[in-house]
Design a protein around this motif. Sequence first.
Motif, PDB file in Angstrom:
ATOM      1  N   TYR A  63       0.839  -1.189   0.000  1.00  0.00           N
ATOM      2  CA  TYR A  63       0.000   0.000   0.000  1.00  0.00           C
ATOM      3  C   TYR A  63       0.877   1.243   0.000  1.00  0.00           C
ATOM      4  O   TYR A  63       2.029   1.220   0.432  1.00  0.00           O
ATOM      5  CB  TYR A  63      -0.962   0.024   1.194  1.00  0.00           C
ATOM      6  N   ASP A  64       0.302   2.314  -0.500  1.00  0.00           N
ATOM      7  CA  ASP A  64       0.883   3.658  -0.420  1.00  0.00           C
ATOM      8  C   ASP A  64      -0.217   4.571   0.078  1.00  0.00           C
ATOM      9  O   ASP A  64      -1.336   4.556  -0.445  1.00  0.00           O
ATOM     10  CB  ASP A  64       1.370   4.148  -1.793  1.00  0.00           C
ATOM     11  N   GLU A  80       3.484   7.266   3.215  1.00  0.00           N
ATOM     12  CA  GLU A  80       3.767   6.051   3.975  1.00  0.00           C
ATOM     13  C   GLU A  80       3.516   4.856   3.063  1.00  0.00           C
ATOM     14  O   GLU A  80       2.608   4.874   2.241  1.00  0.00           O
ATOM     15  CB  GLU A  80       2.816   6.031   5.176  1.00  0.00           C
ATOM     16  N   SER A  81       4.322   3.832   3.208  1.00  0.00           N
ATOM     17  CA  SER A  81       4.173   2.597   2.427  1.00  0.00           C
ATOM     18  C   SER A  81       4.312   1.406   3.352  1.00  0.00           C
ATOM     19  O   SER A  81       4.865   1.518   4.441  1.00  0.00           O
ATOM     20  CB  SER A  81       5.245   2.507   1.345  1.00  0.00           C
ATOM     21  N   GLY A  82       3.821   0.282   2.895  1.00  0.00           N
ATOM     22  CA  GLY A  82       3.965  -0.931   3.689  1.00  0.00           C
ATOM     23  C   GLY A  82       3.141  -2.062   3.121  1.00  0.00           C
ATOM     24  O   GLY A  82       2.828  -2.092   1.933  1.00  0.00           O
ATOM     25  N   GLN A  83       2.783  -2.994   3.997  1.00  0.00           N
ATOM     26  CA  GLN A  83       2.026  -4.190   3.649  1.00  0.00           C
ATOM     27  C   GLN A  83       0.599  -4.051   4.171  1.00  0.00           C
ATOM     28  O   GLN A  83       0.370  -3.411   5.190  1.00  0.00           O
ATOM     29  CB  GLN A  83       2.660  -5.431   4.278  1.00  0.00           C
ATOM     30  N   GLN A  94       0.240  -2.143   7.683  1.00  0.00           N
ATOM     31  CA  GLN A  94       1.451  -2.198   8.500  1.00  0.00           C
ATOM     32  C   GLN A  94       2.544  -1.438   7.767  1.00  0.00           C
ATOM     33  O   GLN A  94       3.052  -1.904   6.751  1.00  0.00           O
ATOM     34  CB  GLN A  94       1.888  -3.644   8.745  1.00  0.00           C
ATOM     35  N   GLY A  95       2.886  -0.249   8.266  1.00  0.00           N
ATOM     36  CA  GLY A  95       3.874   0.596   7.627  1.00  0.00           C
ATOM     37  C   GLY A  95       5.282   0.055   7.745  1.00  0.00           C
ATOM     38  O   GLY A  95       5.602  -0.681   8.687  1.00  0.00           O
ATOM     39  N   GLU A  96       6.130   0.430   6.807  1.00  0.00           N
ATOM     40  CA  GLU A  96       7.530  -0.004   6.827  1.00  0.00           C
ATOM     41  C   GLU A  96       8.257   0.507   8.063  1.00  0.00           C
ATOM     42  O   GLU A  96       9.227  -0.094   8.509  1.00  0.00           O
ATOM     43  CB  GLU A  96       8.232   0.478   5.559  1.00  0.00           C
ATOM     44  N   GLY A  98       6.787   0.776  11.001  1.00  0.00           N
ATOM     45  CA  GLY A  98       6.131   0.247  12.188  1.00  0.00           C
ATOM     46  C   GLY A  98       4.732   0.759  12.464  1.00  0.00           C
ATOM     47  O   GLY A  98       4.062   0.245  13.346  1.00  0.00           O
ATOM     48  N   ALA A  99       4.265   1.768  11.751  1.00  0.00           N
ATOM     49  CA  ALA A  99       2.928   2.306  11.997  1.00  0.00           C
ATOM     50  C   ALA A  99       1.871   1.261  11.642  1.00  0.00           C
ATOM     51  O   ALA A  99       2.017   0.524  10.673  1.00  0.00           O
ATOM     52  CB  ALA A  99       2.695   3.563  11.166  1.00  0.00           C
ATOM     53  N   LEU A 100       0.825   1.179  12.440  1.00  0.00           N
ATOM     54  CA  LEU A 100      -0.296   0.295  12.165  1.00  0.00           C
ATOM     55  C   LEU A 100      -1.550   1.148  12.047  1.00  0.00           C
ATOM     56  O   LEU A 100      -1.849   1.956  12.929  1.00  0.00           O
ATOM     57  CB  LEU A 100      -0.490  -0.737  13.279  1.00  0.00           C
ATOM     58  N   ARG A 101      -2.277   0.985  10.946  1.00  0.00           N
ATOM     59  CA  ARG A 101      -3.535   1.693  10.731  1.00  0.00           C
ATOM     60  C   ARG A 101      -4.604   0.665  10.426  1.00  0.00           C
ATOM     61  O   ARG A 101      -4.353  -0.325   9.750  1.00  0.00           O
ATOM     62  CB  ARG A 101      -3.431   2.666   9.563  1.00  0.00           C
ATOM     63  N   LEU A 102      -5.814   0.945  10.931  1.00  0.00           N
ATOM     64  CA  LEU A 102      -6.948   0.063  10.697  1.00  0.00           C
ATOM     65  C   LEU A 102      -8.073   0.846  10.034  1.00  0.00           C
ATOM     66  O   LEU A 102      -8.332   1.997  10.394  1.00  0.00           O
ATOM     67  CB  LEU A 102      -7.478  -0.517  12.013  1.00  0.00           C
ATOM     68  N   TYR A 103      -8.732   0.200   9.077  1.00  0.00           N
ATOM     69  CA  TYR A 103      -9.899   0.767   8.410  1.00  0.00           C
ATOM     70  C   TYR A 103     -10.951  -0.327   8.312  1.00  0.00           C
ATOM     71  O   TYR A 103     -10.639  -1.462   7.939  1.00  0.00           O
ATOM     72  CB  TYR A 103      -9.571   1.230   6.990  1.00  0.00           C
TER      73      TYR A 103
END
Length: 137
Positions: A63-64, A80-83, A94-96, A98-103
Motif C-alpha cells: 500500500y501507499d 507512507e508505504s507498507g504491507q 502495517q507501515g515499513e 512500524g505504523a499500524l492503521r486500521l480501516y
Amino acid sequence: MLPLVAACLLSACEPAPEPPSPALPQLGQADGRVQWRGLLACADCDGIEALLVLERQGDVHRYDLVETFLAGPEGARFAESGQWRLEDGMLRLQGERGALRLYALLPDGRLQPRDGRGRPFRRRDGDFLVPADADVR
C-alpha cells in the motif's frame, strides 16, 4: 392520498447509496490495484486530504498512503508505504516504519478509519475514504 404522495416525495429526496465498486469484493483474491480518496477531520488544520492505494500481485500486498494536511497556503504532505491485509472486514496497514492503521471496509466500499482495537473514533463519524479507481484482474 396526501400522506402517500408526501411519502413518495420524501423518499425521492434521499440520495441512493453508491453501489460498491465491483472490484472491491475481489480485492483479497485477485491481483490488481484499488484507490480510495477522502477528506478526514483534523484537530489543528482544515482537514487531511488522503489518498490510499492498495496493490496485490500474488502473495505481495503493498500500500501507499499520501496525506496532505490542509493548513494555510502550504499544507504538509506525508507519505507512507507498507504491507496490507484484509480480514473480517478490517483492512490492516502495517507501515515499513512500524505504523499500524486500521480501516473498516463498509458494505458500500467506503473505508472508515478505526482505532487500534477496530472501534470507530469518537466524533469522527463522517470520516470516510471512498473508492476512486480500481483495476482488478
